[in-house]
Write an enzyme that holds these catalytic residues in place. Structure first.
Site, PDB file in Angstrom:
ATOM      1  N   GLY A 129       9.459  -5.926   1.619  1.00  0.00           N
ATOM      2  CA  GLY A 129       9.945  -4.383   1.565  1.00  0.00           C
ATOM      3  C   GLY A 129      10.301  -3.566   0.862  1.00  0.00           C
ATOM      4  O   GLY A 129       8.647  -2.897   0.519  1.00  0.00           O
ATOM      5  N   HIS A 130      10.511  -1.921   0.445  1.00  0.00           N
ATOM      6  CA  HIS A 130      10.156  -0.398   0.489  1.00  0.00           C
ATOM      7  C   HIS A 130      11.610  -0.142   0.295  1.00  0.00           C
ATOM      8  O   HIS A 130      12.823  -0.728   0.379  1.00  0.00           O
ATOM      9  CB  HIS A 130       9.019   0.283   1.574  1.00  0.00           C
ATOM     10  CG  HIS A 130       9.443   0.571   2.873  1.00  0.00           C
ATOM     11  ND1 HIS A 130       9.583  -0.581   3.607  1.00  0.00           N
ATOM     12  CD2 HIS A 130      11.454   0.658   3.245  1.00  0.00           C
ATOM     13  CE1 HIS A 130      10.241  -0.404   5.266  1.00  0.00           C
ATOM     14  NE2 HIS A 130      11.108   0.809   4.126  1.00  0.00           N
ATOM     15  N   GLU A 169       0.746  -1.388   0.399  1.00  0.00           N
ATOM     16  CA  GLU A 169      -0.190   0.076   0.317  1.00  0.00           C
ATOM     17  C   GLU A 169       0.639   1.149  -0.217  1.00  0.00           C
ATOM     18  O   GLU A 169       0.228   2.503  -0.372  1.00  0.00           O
ATOM     19  CB  GLU A 169      -0.803  -0.164   1.262  1.00  0.00           C
ATOM     20  CG  GLU A 169      -2.078  -0.957   1.093  1.00  0.00           C
ATOM     21  CD  GLU A 169      -1.318  -2.385   2.159  1.00  0.00           C
ATOM     22  OE1 GLU A 169      -0.286  -2.284   3.051  1.00  0.00           O
ATOM     23  OE2 GLU A 169      -2.239  -3.335   2.507  1.00  0.00           O
ATOM     24  N   LYS A 229       3.679   1.707   2.695  1.00  0.00           N
ATOM     25  CA  LYS A 229       3.821   1.955   4.010  1.00  0.00           C
ATOM     26  C   LYS A 229       5.313   3.124   4.185  1.00  0.00           C
ATOM     27  O   LYS A 229       4.653   3.799   5.185  1.00  0.00           O
ATOM     28  CB  LYS A 229       3.437   0.892   4.864  1.00  0.00           C
ATOM     29  CG  LYS A 229       2.321  -0.230   5.351  1.00  0.00           C
ATOM     30  CD  LYS A 229       2.363  -1.180   5.514  1.00  0.00           C
ATOM     31  CE  LYS A 229       3.084  -2.437   5.063  1.00  0.00           C
ATOM     32  NZ  LYS A 229       1.801  -2.496   4.305  1.00  0.00           N
ATOM     33  N   LYS A 284       6.887   5.372   2.806  1.00  0.00           N
ATOM     34  CA  LYS A 284       6.259   6.709   2.504  1.00  0.00           C
ATOM     35  C   LYS A 284       6.147   7.365   3.811  1.00  0.00           C
ATOM     36  O   LYS A 284       6.519   8.274   4.663  1.00  0.00           O
ATOM     37  CB  LYS A 284       5.105   7.098   1.707  1.00  0.00           C
ATOM     38  CG  LYS A 284       4.634   8.668   0.744  1.00  0.00           C
ATOM     39  CD  LYS A 284       3.692   9.121   0.483  1.00  0.00           C
ATOM     40  CE  LYS A 284       4.431   9.093  -0.988  1.00  0.00           C
ATOM     41  NZ  LYS A 284       3.774   9.323  -2.252  1.00  0.00           N
TER      42      LYS A 284
END
Ligand code: IMP
Length: 450
Positions: free
Chosen positions: A42-43, A16, A18, A20
């Site tokens: 993962g981001h 979604e 997350k 940010k």
């Protein structure tokens, strides 16, 4: 007890965005914690203009004032963790090993967990579509009390070897019986490798409880970066098409070793359209040119789901798989509100949904379901029993919108975008405080009055 904890959780099936809000909340935090899951998440974080992909280390590590914890509820692939630490150090991030604290209680993902993940998926009539990162097998070893923990990596080699031998007896048998002899575990070799990783990570492996107690005592801001999401929760999601941990708020607190009394705010993250990677129910899914293995069918006429996927660049960050896409489901949000205790919503990709509307001529929001002959406003619990996917009841907005750099506040947004947000708030019962309007962390409208 001081209420100083902000938890960020996913409200649907993950992805979604997350990261940010996690980045925004971590800016003035003292402590940032990863609580559940492992390298299946993962981001990307931005450090000095460079994009860094992280799977295990909390994104808060890029802010020099933070302490970052990988909590006891996580499952850690030590090779992945070691490469992340090296990457962060090479990029010049300040004192990574001094600020990163790894709970000695967290469980270790070893190569055989990934092989077992592959084997279990192959053996299932209806595979889950896991990330093949060994998550499920590692959590099941944990529940079976044969898991290897981060603390074990600090044991003398001979003791570690004994533990691995004990843990892998049944696994070796499974490999043998399923024609995977080449996967049979060489215990000695693995113990040597684990010991080496233990030596490398020793500085970070610790008891995290006193650190947390200290921060709560002094009322320091603590942020928990949730992983995965509500519908992937082992207890509350679309079982069996779920992950093996508890991404809802309560599970996240438990995995972070945080007391519920310290909770101040829960921010639920969603996208203006929805997506899912892997198998399982998705009531608002749109038809797309994807084959049964999840691959895009080249040259096929684009369908609604393809339009959403292409405009949203919906391909997995961890696996590269094309994601299934569909309309915003506000009924799931309403269920998430009560299961995860969500105070505020962040809706990302508001700009993308506008472009989808421009292309298709309409956008939709699911505000209820038809299920078993009734209209309902809650996600049903017994889909596995009835074999019926709830049929969405939509509100439709004709057209789309464009969000440009002149849109700085909520008031600046196109009327149709505001109408969309109002529908989501009414149907979910959750105020929308944050709106993602572009890919950069700064592309965010914050409604200070909410
Ligand atoms: P596992 O967590 O690898 O066992 O996968 C179980 C299910 O959760 C699969 O459908 C995965 O696609 C999904 N999943 C796990 N982690 C994520 C994530 O971070 N984002 C989206 N889906 C995920």
């Amino acid at each position: 007890m001081n209420k100083c904890v902000t938890v960020i959780v996913g409200t649907k099936w993950g992805d979604e965005g997350k990261g940010k809000i996690a980045a925004r909340e971590a800016k003035d935090a003292d402590l940032v914690i990863r609580a559940t899951g492992g390298a299946n998440a993962g981001h990307t974080v931005v450090y000095k203009g460079e994009k860094l992909a992280l799977h295990l280390v909390p994104g808060g590590i890029v802010y020099p004032q933070t302490t970052c914890i990988i909590g006891p509820g996580t499952v850690i692939d030590p090779d992945v963790l070691w490469s992340e630490i090296q990457m962060l150090k090479n990029c010049g991030v300040f004192d990574v090993e001094g600020r990163l604290k790894i709970s000695g209680r967290a469980h270790v993902i070893l190569p055989y967990h990934k092989d077992l993940d592959e084997l279990h998926e192959k053996m299932k009539k209806h595979p889950v579509g896991t990330t093949k990162r060994g998550i499920g097998p590692c959590y099941s070893d944990k529940a079976n009390r044969i898991g290897i923990r981060m603390y074990d990596l600090l044991l003398p080699e001979i003791e570690l070897e004994k533990k691995i031998k004990e843990a892998t007896k049944l696994h070796n048998q499974a490999f043998k019986e399923n024609g995977m002899e080449e996967k049979i575990i060489d215990v000695r070799k693995l113990a040597i490798r684990c010991r080496l990783l233990g030596l490398r990570l020793e500085r970070c492996i610790t008891d995290i409880a006193p650190i947390i107690a200290d921060k709560i005592c002094y009322n320091k801001k603590i942020v928990v970066e949730g992983a995965q999401a509500f519908r992937l929760d082992l207890d509350h999601g679309d079982y069996p098409m779920v992950t093996s941990s508890h991404p809802v708020t309560a599970g996240t607190l438990c995995g972070a070793a945080l007391p519920p009394q310290a909770l101040k705010t829960v921010i639920g993250i969603d996208k203006a359209y929805n997506s899912r990677v892997g198998n399982g129910p998705f009531p608002t899914e749109l038809p797309a040119s994807i084959d049964e293995n999840g691959n895009v069918i080249k040259g096929a006429k684009p369908l609604e789901g393809d339009v959403v996927r292409d405009l949203g660049h919906e391909y997995g960050t961890t696996t590269g798989r094309p994601r299934r896409c569909g309309w915003m489901d506000a009924v799931i949000l309403r269920s998430a509100k009560y299961t995860s205790g969500i105070d505020y919503l962040c809706i990302n990709h508001l700009d993308t949904l506008g472009e989808i509307g421009n292309k298709l001529g309409y956008v939709k929001v699911c505000v209820g379901y038809l299920y078993q002959g009734h209209m309902i406003d809650f996600y049903p619990d017994d889909i596995e029993l009835t074999h019926e996917i709830p049929e969405p009841i939509y509100e439709t907005l004709n057209g789309g919108w464009t969000i440009d750099s002149s849109c700085e506040t909520y008031e600046d947004l196109p009327e149709l975008a505001k109408a969309f947000i109002k529908i989501v708030e009414d149907a979910s019962g959750i105020p929308v405080k944050y709106l993602g309007t572009g890919p950069a962390n700064d592309d965010l409208i914050v409604r200070e009055d909410v």
